[in-house]
Design a protein around this motif. Structure first.
Motif, short mmCIF file in Angstrom:
data_model
loop_
_atom_site.label_atom_id
_atom_site.label_comp_id
_atom_site.label_asym_id
_atom_site.label_seq_id
_atom_site.Cartn_x
_atom_site.Cartn_y
_atom_site.Cartn_z
N CYS A 293 0.78 -1.16 -0.17
CA CYS A 293 0.04 -0.08 0.01
C CYS A 293 0.74 1.22 -0.06
CB CYS A 293 -0.77 0.19 1.29
SG CYS A 293 -2.14 1.28 1.24
N MET A 294 0.30 2.25 -0.90
CA MET A 294 0.86 3.55 -0.82
C MET A 294 -0.24 4.67 -0.61
SD MET A 294 3.75 3.55 -4.01
CE MET A 294 2.49 3.07 -5.08
N THR A 295 -0.16 5.68 0.01
CA THR A 295 -1.06 6.66 0.04
C THR A 295 -0.48 8.15 -0.37
OG1 THR A 295 -0.52 7.41 2.53
CG2 THR A 295 -2.25 5.56 2.08
N ASP A 296 -1.47 8.91 -0.84
CA ASP A 296 -1.18 10.22 -1.29
C ASP A 296 -0.65 10.89 -0.08
OD1 ASP A 296 -1.94 9.68 -4.04
OD2 ASP A 296 -3.96 10.08 -3.42
N GLU A 297 -1.19 10.73 1.03
CA GLU A 297 -0.61 11.94 2.19
C GLU A 297 0.58 11.53 2.60
OE1 GLU A 297 -4.98 11.34 1.79
OE2 GLU A 297 -3.44 9.63 2.12
N ARG A 298 0.89 10.08 2.73
CA ARG A 298 2.61 9.92 3.12
C ARG A 298 3.47 10.29 1.96
NH1 ARG A 298 4.49 4.35 5.43
NH2 ARG A 298 6.64 4.62 4.84
N GLN A 299 3.16 10.15 0.56
CA GLN A 299 3.99 10.52 -0.27
C GLN A 299 4.20 12.06 -0.22
OE1 GLN A 299 5.82 8.52 -2.07
NE2 GLN A 299 4.65 7.02 -2.97
N LYS A 300 3.24 12.75 -0.17
CA LYS A 300 3.13 14.35 -0.10
C LYS A 300 4.15 14.80 1.09
CE LYS A 300 0.45 18.53 0.39
NZ LYS A 300 0.54 19.00 1.69
N ASP A 301 3.95 14.22 2.33
CA ASP A 301 4.85 14.12 3.65
C ASP A 301 6.04 13.93 3.31
OD1 ASP A 301 4.79 14.92 6.41
OD2 ASP A 301 5.54 13.00 6.54
N PHE A 302 6.49 13.07 2.71
CA PHE A 302 8.00 12.66 2.62
C PHE A 302 8.69 13.49 1.57
CE2 PHE A 302 11.23 10.34 0.37
CZ PHE A 302 12.41 10.24 1.34
N TYR A 303 7.87 13.92 0.39
CA TYR A 303 8.46 14.88 -0.66
C TYR A 303 8.61 16.27 0.17
CZ TYR A 303 8.63 18.13 -4.50
OH TYR A 303 9.14 19.11 -5.04
N GLU A 304 7.72 16.80 0.92
CA GLU A 304 8.06 17.94 1.63
C GLU A 304 9.05 18.03 2.45
OE1 GLU A 304 3.99 18.88 3.12
OE2 GLU A 304 3.36 19.88 1.16
N LYS A 305 9.30 16.92 3.17
CA LYS A 305 10.37 16.91 4.09
C LYS A 305 11.82 16.93 3.34
CE LYS A 305 8.40 13.96 7.90
NZ LYS A 305 8.32 12.62 8.17
N MET A 306 11.97 16.18 2.16
CA MET A 306 12.97 16.21 1.54
C MET A 306 13.25 17.50 0.66
SD MET A 306 14.46 13.37 2.01
CE MET A 306 13.56 13.54 3.71
N VAL A 307 12.37 18.37 0.38
CA VAL A 307 12.51 19.60 -0.12
C VAL A 307 13.05 20.56 1.00
CG1 VAL A 307 11.23 21.69 -0.86
CG2 VAL A 307 10.64 19.36 -1.93
N LYS A 308 12.54 20.49 2.20
CA LYS A 308 13.03 21.18 3.42
C LYS A 308 14.35 20.94 3.57
CE LYS A 308 12.04 22.03 8.45
NZ LYS A 308 11.09 21.80 9.54
N ALA A 309 14.72 19.70 3.55
CA ALA A 309 16.12 19.41 3.76
C ALA A 309 17.05 19.61 2.75
CB ALA A 309 16.04 17.81 4.21
N GLY A 310 16.57 20.17 1.49
CA GLY A 310 17.38 20.26 0.46
C GLY A 310 17.96 18.89 -0.30
N VAL A 311 17.26 18.04 0.22
CA VAL A 311 17.51 16.84 -0.79
C VAL A 311 17.12 16.73 -2.02
CG1 VAL A 311 17.41 14.13 -0.65
CG2 VAL A 311 17.49 15.35 1.37
N VAL A 312 15.86 17.17 -2.42
CA VAL A 312 15.29 17.23 -3.63
C VAL A 312 14.70 18.72 -3.99
CG1 VAL A 312 14.53 14.91 -3.68
CG2 VAL A 312 13.06 16.81 -3.19
#
Length: 337
Positions: A293-312
């Motif tokens: 299973c994958m959810t949109d909410e979790r994908q969004k959360d991880f992407y935003e964390k990575m943007v904040k950290a400067g990873v992506v």
């Protein structure tokens, strides 16, 4: 009626009953490339080969083992294999930025197995305590990904701690005031065998690095042109993982050892135990909606964390990197034991 006339239709009925009266339906051939040498962390895919699940879903699946020189993702992009076992969501984000049309169709691991390991008597009790250590042995990939997140999410982590990890545990074992990266399913086992003590284990996923892992990845054009094959491959793989974790996995482990003769039964048993203990495959959303299973909410959360950290980079359309069409339907929940 003669004996011969009575016998011919009887034979025909028997052949029909066992499926021999006509040509068998052809299986759709699928090649799946893993990202490393065969191991328990790939077990559900091998299980679905070994116990005939893929065949039941009308598929003839070939597992192409990964390794240092395999380049299976390049083969996927070139159209030489059908699906690839992606490590986590950072590569798909990067592909989206570069315009490479990859898509994740299932996430077998709810948690990435990435850990940091510390000495048992170094005063490190929590993930945050790792920031007190003067040395962290990390790979270049780790330094440019989850370490950036660690610096963003917690106080105290800094570049001065970083030392290159050469996939040799000796420097960590010798230095009590250090930590080392690893996978929860492998490095703790190797270190305990080499050093004679059990390291403390800190799973990044349990501290907020919530990427999905061991994803089934395809090229968008292939997935869009072959939705039925994609669906059957995903569903059969999910069943394979339930059977591997909760059923008889003897035949699957034999196939793993055939592909990777250096792996031992002890290592396989350790890896399976740790996957279960830490909920690597089956935890969170999978408990109610099924493995994969994958959810949109979790994908969004991880992407935003990575943007904040400067990873992506910000502005990537991360929603194009995955689809939930084939997962989260509760498939296989009845197989848990």
């Amino acid at each position: 009626m003669s004996l011969l006339k009575r016998t011919i239709p009887a034979i025909g009925a028997v052949l029909a009953a066992v499926g021999l009266a006509g040509p068998a339906a052809a299986l759709d051939e699928v090649t799946f490339g893993t990202n490393w040498l065969a191991q328990a962390e790939h077990g559900g895919f091998y299980q679905a080969v070994a116990d005939g699940t893929y065949e039941k879903y009308g598929l003839k699946v070939t597992i192409r083992q990964g390794g240092p020189q395999a380049g299976n993702q390049a083969l996927l992009i070139a159209g030489k294999i059908n699906f690839y076992m992606q490590g986590n969501m950072l590569s798909p984000f990067d592909a989206a930025e570069q315009g490479i049309p990859l898509i994740e169709v299932a996430a077998i691991f709810q948690k990435e197995p990435q850990v940091l390991l510390a000495h048992p008597d170094a005063g490190v009790e929590t993930f945050e305590d790792l920031a007190k250590l003067p040395t962290l042995y990390l790979s270049k990939d780790g330094y440019s990904s989850y370490f950036l997140w660690m610096k963003s999410a917690f106080e105290g982590f800094n570049d001065a701690q970083y030392k290159p990890y050469t996939f040799n545990a000796a420097p960590f074992i010798a230095d009590k005031q250090s930590a080392q990266q690893g996978y929860v399913t492998s490095e703790p086992y190797a270190i305990e065998k080499e050093a004679g003590w059990e390291p403390k284990v800190f799973l990044l996923a349990d501290s907020g690095f919530n990427t999905y892992s061991t994803l089934i990845e395809g090229m968008k054009d292939y997935v869009e042109a072959n939705p039925d094959i994609t669906k059957r491959f995903v569903e059969a793989s999910i069943i394979g993982w339930y059977n591997y974790l909760y059923g008889d996995n003897t035949a699957a482990n034999a196939l793993i050892k055939t592909d990777n003769p250096e792996i031992t039964d002890e290592q396989i048993a350790f890896s399976i135990a740790k996957m279960k203990e830490h909920g690597i495959v089956d935890s969170g959303d999978s408990l109610t909606m099924g493995i994969g299973c994958m959810t949109d909410e979790r994908q969004k959360d991880f992407y935003e964390k990575m943007v904040k950290a400067g990873v992506v980079k910000a502005g990537i359309d991360y929603t194009t990197t995955y689809t939930t069409e084939y997962v989260c339907k509760g498939l296989g929940l009845d197989l848990k034991k």
